[in-house]
Design an enzyme around this catalytic site. Structure first.
Site, PDB file in Angstrom:
ATOM      1  CG  ASN A  58     -14.338 -18.835  -9.218  1.00  8.68           C
ATOM      2  OD1 ASN A  58     -14.141 -18.099  -8.589  1.00  8.68           O
ATOM      3  ND2 ASN A  58     -13.640 -19.439 -10.351  1.00  8.68           N
ATOM      4  CB  SER A 117      -3.182  -3.198 -10.866  1.00 10.40           C
ATOM      5  OG  SER A 117      -2.060  -2.955 -10.241  1.00 10.40           O
ATOM      6  CE1 TYR A 119      -3.550  -9.000 -10.761  1.00 11.64           C
ATOM      7  CE2 TYR A 119      -1.831  -7.496 -10.625  1.00 11.64           C
ATOM      8  CZ  TYR A 119      -3.166  -7.948 -10.334  1.00 11.64           C
ATOM      9  OH  TYR A 119      -3.990  -7.014  -9.844  1.00 11.64           O
ATOM     10  CE  LYS A 161      -6.002  -6.694 -12.504  1.00 13.23           C
ATOM     11  NZ  LYS A 161      -7.517  -7.071 -12.394  1.00 13.23           N
ATOM     12  CG  ASP A 169       9.065  -5.626  -4.515  1.00 15.04           C
ATOM     13  OD1 ASP A 169       8.010  -5.954  -5.237  1.00 15.04           O
ATOM     14  OD2 ASP A 169       9.548  -5.719  -3.233  1.00 15.04           O
TER      15      ASP A 169
HETATM   16  P1  NAD Z   1      -9.829 -11.240  -4.189  1.00 10.56           P
HETATM   17  O1  NAD Z   1      -9.245 -12.303  -4.710  1.00 10.56           O
HETATM   18  O2  NAD Z   1     -10.118 -11.112  -2.785  1.00 10.56           O
HETATM   19  O3  NAD Z   1     -11.343 -11.103  -4.874  1.00 10.56           O
HETATM   20  C1  NAD Z   1     -11.305 -11.513  -6.301  1.00 10.56           C
HETATM   21  C2  NAD Z   1     -12.403 -12.310  -6.429  1.00 10.56           C
HETATM   22  O4  NAD Z   1     -12.489 -13.035  -7.897  1.00 10.56           O
HETATM   23  C3  NAD Z   1     -12.379 -13.719  -5.521  1.00 10.56           C
HETATM   24  O5  NAD Z   1     -13.506 -13.794  -4.647  1.00 10.56           O
HETATM   25  C4  NAD Z   1     -12.223 -14.781  -6.610  1.00 10.56           C
HETATM   26  O6  NAD Z   1     -12.881 -16.001  -5.883  1.00 10.56           O
HETATM   27  C5  NAD Z   1     -13.057 -14.291  -7.603  1.00 10.56           C
HETATM   28  N1  NAD Z   1     -12.676 -14.759  -8.845  1.00 10.56           N
HETATM   29  C6  NAD Z   1     -11.596 -15.149  -9.281  1.00 10.56           C
HETATM   30  N2  NAD Z   1     -11.592 -15.954 -10.592  1.00 10.56           N
HETATM   31  C7  NAD Z   1     -12.924 -16.112 -10.909  1.00 10.56           C
HETATM   32  C8  NAD Z   1     -13.715 -16.657 -11.896  1.00 10.56           C
HETATM   33  N3  NAD Z   1     -13.144 -17.243 -12.837  1.00 10.56           N
HETATM   34  N4  NAD Z   1     -15.187 -16.549 -11.878  1.00 10.56           N
HETATM   35  C9  NAD Z   1     -15.477 -15.966 -10.896  1.00 10.56           C
HETATM   36  N5  NAD Z   1     -14.928 -15.628  -9.795  1.00 10.56           N
HETATM   37  C10 NAD Z   1     -13.704 -15.442  -9.779  1.00 10.56           C
HETATM   38  O7  NAD Z   1      -9.134  -9.749  -4.944  1.00 10.56           O
HETATM   39  P2  NAD Z   1      -9.265  -8.369  -4.577  1.00 10.56           P
HETATM   40  O8  NAD Z   1      -8.221  -8.033  -3.803  1.00 10.56           O
HETATM   41  O9  NAD Z   1     -10.829  -8.057  -3.978  1.00 10.56           O
HETATM   42  O10 NAD Z   1      -8.996  -7.742  -6.004  1.00 10.56           O
HETATM   43  C11 NAD Z   1     -10.298  -7.653  -6.822  1.00 10.56           C
HETATM   44  C12 NAD Z   1      -9.671  -7.010  -8.210  1.00 10.56           C
HETATM   45  O11 NAD Z   1      -8.770  -6.071  -8.090  1.00 10.56           O
HETATM   46  C13 NAD Z   1      -8.695  -8.208  -9.030  1.00 10.56           C
HETATM   47  O12 NAD Z   1      -8.987  -7.931 -10.241  1.00 10.56           O
HETATM   48  C14 NAD Z   1      -7.497  -7.718  -8.798  1.00 10.56           C
HETATM   49  O13 NAD Z   1      -6.317  -7.913  -9.866  1.00 10.56           O
HETATM   50  C15 NAD Z   1      -7.565  -6.128  -8.663  1.00 10.56           C
HETATM   51  N6  NAD Z   1      -6.701  -5.600  -7.861  1.00 10.56           N
HETATM   52  C16 NAD Z   1      -6.215  -5.962  -6.678  1.00 10.56           C
HETATM   53  C17 NAD Z   1      -5.133  -5.336  -6.072  1.00 10.56           C
HETATM   54  C18 NAD Z   1      -5.084  -5.517  -4.374  1.00 10.56           C
HETATM   55  O14 NAD Z   1      -3.959  -5.062  -3.921  1.00 10.56           O
HETATM   56  N7  NAD Z   1      -5.786  -6.235  -3.842  1.00 10.56           N
HETATM   57  C19 NAD Z   1      -4.507  -3.988  -6.564  1.00 10.56           C
HETATM   58  C20 NAD Z   1      -4.767  -3.640  -7.808  1.00 10.56           C
HETATM   59  C21 NAD Z   1      -5.777  -4.400  -8.550  1.00 10.56           C
HETATM   60  N1  UFG Z   2       7.084  -5.860   1.681  1.00  8.65           N
HETATM   61  C1  UFG Z   2       8.067  -6.324   2.469  1.00  8.65           C
HETATM   62  N2  UFG Z   2       7.962  -7.578   2.944  1.00  8.65           N
HETATM   63  C2  UFG Z   2       6.628  -8.436   2.776  1.00  8.65           C
HETATM   64  C3  UFG Z   2       5.626  -7.840   1.609  1.00  8.65           C
HETATM   65  C4  UFG Z   2       6.000  -6.697   1.173  1.00  8.65           C
HETATM   66  O1  UFG Z   2       8.905  -5.709   2.953  1.00  8.65           O
HETATM   67  O2  UFG Z   2       6.701  -9.407   3.379  1.00  8.65           O
HETATM   68  C5  UFG Z   2       7.251  -4.527   0.861  1.00  8.65           C
HETATM   69  C6  UFG Z   2       7.535  -4.701  -0.599  1.00  8.65           C
HETATM   70  O3  UFG Z   2       8.958  -4.832  -1.143  1.00  8.65           O
HETATM   71  C7  UFG Z   2       6.942  -3.450  -0.982  1.00  8.65           C
HETATM   72  C8  UFG Z   2       5.585  -3.075  -0.191  1.00  8.65           C
HETATM   73  O4  UFG Z   2       6.174  -3.779   0.989  1.00  8.65           O
HETATM   74  O5  UFG Z   2       7.977  -2.329  -0.884  1.00  8.65           O
HETATM   75  C9  UFG Z   2       4.427  -3.326  -0.706  1.00  8.65           C
HETATM   76  O6  UFG Z   2       4.228  -4.726  -1.201  1.00  8.65           O
HETATM   77  P1  UFG Z   2       3.239  -5.504  -1.405  1.00  8.65           P
HETATM   78  O7  UFG Z   2       3.621  -6.946  -1.914  1.00  8.65           O
HETATM   79  O8  UFG Z   2       2.102  -5.384  -0.240  1.00  8.65           O
HETATM   80  O9  UFG Z   2       2.565  -4.575  -2.535  1.00  8.65           O
HETATM   81  P2  UFG Z   2       3.205  -4.389  -3.995  1.00  8.65           P
HETATM   82  O10 UFG Z   2       3.276  -2.690  -4.137  1.00  8.65           O
HETATM   83  O11 UFG Z   2       4.183  -5.102  -4.324  1.00  8.65           O
HETATM   84  O12 UFG Z   2       1.885  -4.857  -4.965  1.00  8.65           O
HETATM   85  C10 UFG Z   2       0.584  -4.694  -4.814  1.00  8.65           C
HETATM   86  C11 UFG Z   2      -0.058  -5.833  -5.670  1.00  8.65           C
HETATM   87  C12 UFG Z   2      -0.053  -5.754  -6.949  1.00  8.65           C
HETATM   88  C13 UFG Z   2      -0.697  -4.370  -7.357  1.00  8.65           C
HETATM   89  C14 UFG Z   2       0.135  -3.230  -6.897  1.00  8.65           C
HETATM   90  C15 UFG Z   2      -0.453  -1.815  -7.000  1.00  8.65           C
HETATM   91  O13 UFG Z   2       0.415  -7.177  -4.945  1.00  8.65           O
HETATM   92  O14 UFG Z   2      -0.800  -6.799  -7.533  1.00  8.65           O
HETATM   93  O15 UFG Z   2       0.077  -3.441  -5.339  1.00  8.65           O
HETATM   94  O16 UFG Z   2      -1.708  -1.958  -7.026  1.00  8.65           O
HETATM   95  F1  UFG Z   2      -0.141  -4.360  -8.592  1.00  8.65           F
END
Ligand code: NAD
Ligand code: UFG
Length: 335
Positions: A32, A124, A148, A152, A294
Site C-alpha cells: 500500500n 523478528s 510491535y 510478531k 534495549d
Molecule cells: P519496510 O517498512 O521497508 O517494508 C514493509 C512494507 O509493508 C512497506 O513497503 C509498507 O508500505 C508495506 N505495508 C505496511 N502495511 C501494509 C498494509 N496494510 N498493506 C500493504 N502493505 C503494507 O520494512 P522492512 O524492514 O522491509 O520489514 C519487512 C518485514 O520484516 C516487516 O514485517 C518487519 O516487521 C519485519 N522485520 C524487519 C526488521 C528490520 O530491522 N528491518 C527486523 C525484523 C523483522
Molecule cells: N543505537 C544507538 N543509537 C541510535 C540507534 C541505535 O546507539 O541512534 C544502538 C541501540 O542501542 C542498539 C543498536 O544500536 O544497541 C541497534 O539498534 P537498532 O535500533 O538499529 O536495532 P534494535 O536491535 O534495537 O532493533 C531492531 C529493530 C527491531 C527488531 C530487532 C531485531 O528495530 O524491530 O532489530 O530484529 F525487532
C-alpha cells in the site's frame, strides 16, 4: 512458481523480489506504499530487467486482496507487509495491532479461500524478549516488551494455530536479526522516513552530513566495549534465506521456525569504526543514556537454518557498510 510478495517495495521485500526474479520465479508485489515508494518498483525492474506486476493494495482491504488471487494463480506468499517502528507502536498500539494482525488475518482468509496454504512470514529476533540469553535458539520461550513485538509473537502463534486446524498449511516463521546494507547496485536499500530510529540508517546520515552526531545509547552494558551488541545481517543474505525457506516449504506441510542471522555480534562502536572505514568519512558520536527497552546483546544461533535450509550468511560487516554507503551516496535523499 508464482509468489505473491506483500510489502515487496519495502526494504527487505525489494531485495527478496530481486533474488526471486534471479531464481526465475514469477513475482507479484502487493504494497500500500505506506512506508515505501513506487520508485522501488522501478529500481527492481531496472536491476532485474523485468516488468513486475504491482498491486497498490492495502492488506486490510479484503476485496483488493481477493482481486489479486482472482487474477493470478499464486503458489505461495512471502509476507513482509507490516508496520515496524518499535517506538511508534507504543504510541499508536491500535494501529499496529490492526494493521499487522487484522491485515495478516485478512490475507490468510483469502489465501485459504483460494487454496494457497504456503506462507513465509517475517518474524523478528524481538520475540526472544528480555529473558533469554544469547545465542538465541528457536525453541526458547518467546515474549515481547512493546506492541510491535507482540504482533510478531501473536502472528507466530496465529500461523501455528492455522496449521493445527488445517494440516495442509505450510508455514515458515523467519526470525530476522538486524538487517542492514543494500543491493550491490546501489539502486535499492533502506529508505526510512524522517529521522531514523535504527543504528545503520542513522550512522549513514551522519557520515553523509545530513545529521550532525550519533547518540550512542549507553556504554555501560555488559559487553566487550560497553555498547550494545547486535547480529547484523546483510539484507541480500537475508533475501536469499527467503528463497531457501520457500523451497523448503514447497514440498512439505507444517510449521518451521528459523533464525536468520550470522551468529556473530558487533557493537555500536565497532559499527561506527567499520562505517568510517567503508565511507572514508568521520562519524561523530556522543555517549548518552540507555534507550528504554534495549538489551545488552542479541545474536543468533544460526545452526538450524544451516542444517535444514543449507543457508548461511556470507557477507561480513565490511560488505554491509560498503553497500550501505554505496546506496546512501547514490541516493542521499532516498528513493
Ligand atoms: P519496510 O517498512 O521497508 O517494508 C514493509 C512494507 O509493508 C512497506 O513497503 C509498507 O508500505 C508495506 N505495508 C505496511 N502495511 C501494509 C498494509 N496494510 N498493506 C500493504 N502493505 C503494507 O520494512 P522492512 O524492514 O522491509 O520489514 C519487512 C518485514 O520484516 C516487516 O514485517 C518487519 O516487521 C519485519 N522485520 C524487519 C526488521 C528490520 O530491522 N528491518 C527486523 C525484523 C523483522
Ligand atoms: N543505537 C544507538 N543509537 C541510535 C540507534 C541505535 O546507539 O541512534 C544502538 C541501540 O542501542 C542498539 C543498536 O544500536 O544497541 C541497534 O539498534 P537498532 O535500533 O538499529 O536495532 P534494535 O536491535 O534495537 O532493533 C531492531 C529493530 C527491531 C527488531 C530487532 C531485531 O528495530 O524491530 O532489530 O530484529 F525487532
Amino acid at each position: 512458481m508464482t509468489v505473491l510478495v506483500t510489502g515487496g517495495t519495502g526494504f527487505i521485500g525489494s531485495h527478496t523480489v530481486v533474488e526471486l526474479l534471479k531464481e526465475k520465479h514469477n513475482v507479484i508485489i502487493m504494497d500500500n506504499l505506506c512506508n515505501s515508494k513506487l520508485e522501488a518498483l522501478h529500481r527492481i525492474e531496472q536491476i532485474s530487467g523485468q516488468k513486475v506486476p504491482f498491486y497498490q493494495v492495502d492488506m486490510l482491504d479484503k476485496e483488493g486482496v481477493t482481486r489479486i488471487f482472482e487474477e493470478n494463480k499464486i503458489d505461495a506468499v512471502i509476507h513482509f507487509a507490516g508496520l515496524k517502528a518499535v517506538g511508534e507502536s507504543v504510541t499508536i498500539p491500535l494501529k499496529y495491532y490492526h494493521n499487522n494482525i487484522t491485515g495478516t488475518l485478512t490475507l490468510c482468509e483469502v489465501m485459504a479461500q483460494y487454496g494457497v496454504k504456503k506462507i513465509v512470514f517475517s518474524s523478528s529476533a524481538t520475540v526472544y524478549g528480555m529473558n533469554n540469553q544469547p545465542p538465541y535458539v528457536e525453541d526458547m520461550p518467546t515474549s515481547a516488551t512493546n506492541p510491535y513485538g507482540y504482533t510478531k509473537v501473536m502472528l507466530e502463534q496465529i500461523l501455528t494455530d492455522l496449521h493445527t486446524a488445517d494440516p495442509e498449511w505450510s508455514v515458515s516463521l523467519l526470525r530476522y536479526f538486524n538487517p542492514i546494507g543494500a543491493h550491490e547496485s546501489g539502486l535499492i536499500g533502506e529508505d526510512p522516513n524522517g529521522i531514523p530510529n535504527n543504528l545503520l540508517p542513522y550512522v549513514s546520515q551522519v557520515a553523509i552530513g545530513k545529521l550532525p552526531c550519533l547518540s550512542v545509547y549507553g556504554n555501560d552494558y555488559d559487553t566487550p566495549d560497553g555498547t550494545g551488541v547486535r547480529d547484523y545481517i546483510h539484507v541480500v543474505d537475508l533475501a536469499k534465506g527467503h528463497i531457501k525457506a520457500l523451497n523448503y516449504l514447497m514440498g512439505r506441510t507444517g510449521v518451521e521456525i528459523f533464525n536468520l542471522g550470522t551468529g556473530k555480534g558487533t557493537s555500536v562502536l565497532e559499527i561506527v569504526a567499520a562505517f568510517e572505514k567503508a565511507s572514508g568519512k568521520k562519524v561523530n558520536y556522543k555517549i548518552v543514556g540507555r534507550r528504554a527497552g534495549d538489551i545488552a546483546s542479541c545474536y543468533a544461533d544460526a545452526s538450524r537454518a544451516k542444517k535444514l535450509l543449507g543457508w548461511v550468511a556470507e557477507k561480513n560487516i565490511d560488505d554491509m557498510c560498503r553497500d550501505g554507503w554505496n546506496f546512501i551516496s547514490k541516493n542521499p535523499n532516498g528513493l
